[in-house]
Design a protein around this motif. Sequence first.
Motif, PDB file in Angstrom:
ATOM      1  N   ASN A  88      -9.917  81.476 -17.641  1.00  0.00           N
ATOM      2  CA  ASN A  88      -9.731  80.625 -18.817  1.00  0.00           C
ATOM      3  C   ASN A  88     -10.612  81.073 -19.978  1.00  0.00           C
ATOM      4  OD1 ASN A  88      -7.778  78.823 -17.746  1.00  0.00           O
ATOM      5  ND2 ASN A  88      -9.385  77.736 -16.631  1.00  0.00           N
ATOM      6  N   GLY A  94      -9.234  84.275 -21.366  1.00  0.00           N
ATOM      7  CA  GLY A  94      -8.068  83.978 -22.188  1.00  0.00           C
ATOM      8  C   GLY A  94      -8.454  83.382 -23.522  1.00  0.00           C
ATOM      9  N   GLY A  95      -9.473  82.512 -23.508  1.00  0.00           N
ATOM     10  CA  GLY A  95      -9.926  81.911 -24.755  1.00  0.00           C
ATOM     11  C   GLY A  95     -10.453  82.943 -25.732  1.00  0.00           C
ATOM     12  N   LYS A 145      -7.042  85.640 -26.579  1.00  0.00           N
ATOM     13  CA  LYS A 145      -5.767  85.182 -27.127  1.00  0.00           C
ATOM     14  C   LYS A 145      -5.958  84.526 -28.489  1.00  0.00           C
ATOM     15  CE  LYS A 145      -3.622  84.264 -22.616  1.00  0.00           C
ATOM     16  NZ  LYS A 145      -3.022  83.216 -21.748  1.00  0.00           N
ATOM     17  N   GLN A 151      -1.652  81.104 -28.860  1.00  0.00           N
ATOM     18  CA  GLN A 151      -1.327  81.526 -27.496  1.00  0.00           C
ATOM     19  C   GLN A 151      -2.141  80.799 -26.431  1.00  0.00           C
ATOM     20  OE1 GLN A 151      -2.179  85.731 -28.143  1.00  0.00           O
ATOM     21  NE2 GLN A 151      -0.002  86.225 -27.943  1.00  0.00           N
ATOM     22  N   ARG A 152      -3.274  80.209 -26.807  1.00  0.00           N
ATOM     23  CA  ARG A 152      -4.157  79.599 -25.816  1.00  0.00           C
ATOM     24  C   ARG A 152      -3.578  78.304 -25.262  1.00  0.00           C
ATOM     25  NH1 ARG A 152      -8.365  79.728 -30.102  1.00  0.00           N
ATOM     26  NH2 ARG A 152      -8.923  81.940 -30.255  1.00  0.00           N
ATOM     27  N   ASN A 153      -3.783  78.095 -23.944  1.00  0.00           N
ATOM     28  CA  ASN A 153      -3.461  76.788 -23.377  1.00  0.00           C
ATOM     29  C   ASN A 153      -4.689  75.884 -23.494  1.00  0.00           C
ATOM     30  OD1 ASN A 153      -5.224  77.275 -21.142  1.00  0.00           O
ATOM     31  ND2 ASN A 153      -3.573  78.328 -20.038  1.00  0.00           N
ATOM     32  N   GLU A 173      -7.893  77.148 -21.712  1.00  0.00           N
ATOM     33  CA  GLU A 173      -8.485  78.292 -22.407  1.00  0.00           C
ATOM     34  C   GLU A 173      -9.209  77.844 -23.671  1.00  0.00           C
ATOM     35  OE1 GLU A 173      -5.190  81.610 -20.943  1.00  0.00           O
ATOM     36  OE2 GLU A 173      -4.913  80.491 -22.818  1.00  0.00           O
ATOM     37  N   GLN A 174      -8.617  76.898 -24.393  1.00  0.00           N
ATOM     38  CA  GLN A 174      -9.256  76.405 -25.611  1.00  0.00           C
ATOM     39  C   GLN A 174     -10.551  75.664 -25.286  1.00  0.00           C
ATOM     40  OE1 GLN A 174      -8.198  76.994 -28.915  1.00  0.00           O
ATOM     41  NE2 GLN A 174     -10.309  76.275 -29.222  1.00  0.00           N
TER      42      GLN A 174
END
Length: 199
Positions: free
Chosen positions: A54, A57-58, A61, A65-67, A70-71
């Motif tokens: 996560n 990804g943060g 992305k 795009q982040r979920n 991830e945020q």
Amino acid sequence: MSRVLIIESSARQQDSVSRQLTQTFISQWKAAHPADQITVRDLAVNPVPHLDINLLGGWMKSAEQRNDSEQASLDRSNELTDELLAADVLVMAAPMYNFAIPSTLKAWLDHVLRAGVTFKYTETGPQGLLSGKRAYVLTARGGIYAGGPADHQEPYLRQVMGFIGINDVTFIHAEGMNLGGDFQEKGLNQANAKLSQVA
């Protein structure tokens, strides 16, 4: 006014030598610099998650795009990094666990060593972006390891601090804490003597 950021990483709250060193540091620093702002982040009370997918990804992305996970991981990393960026003085209290630093402190470092924020890549190699800051590392060790092959604390933390541009680093070791008797007393006296020269 300077800003001081203190990172506690001992798993113990009571009878922690590294926490004793921190309290001595704070008392002496406040006496010498009463206007300074001191922030304490306790990684035992509020642990930082270890590096995971996560957080990667943060970082990697775009906002679109982040979920949510991830945020949230990025927001946490930003908070920790902003604390470090705002500090003029960094203090890390680090007991020696199995010849190295606590995993909680490693997790914190993984959140704040960030390309483009605390260091950058250049044509001649990495360049730290936090020059001008000072760091103090307060360690507590059961045995006597300074300068020896079993000391994986000081070389690692010097490397990490230098990587982000902090080259003014002072280590204060309280060694021999589990050896009892004169060893423990001597180790504490030596650490406190060095602390008295800090502020």
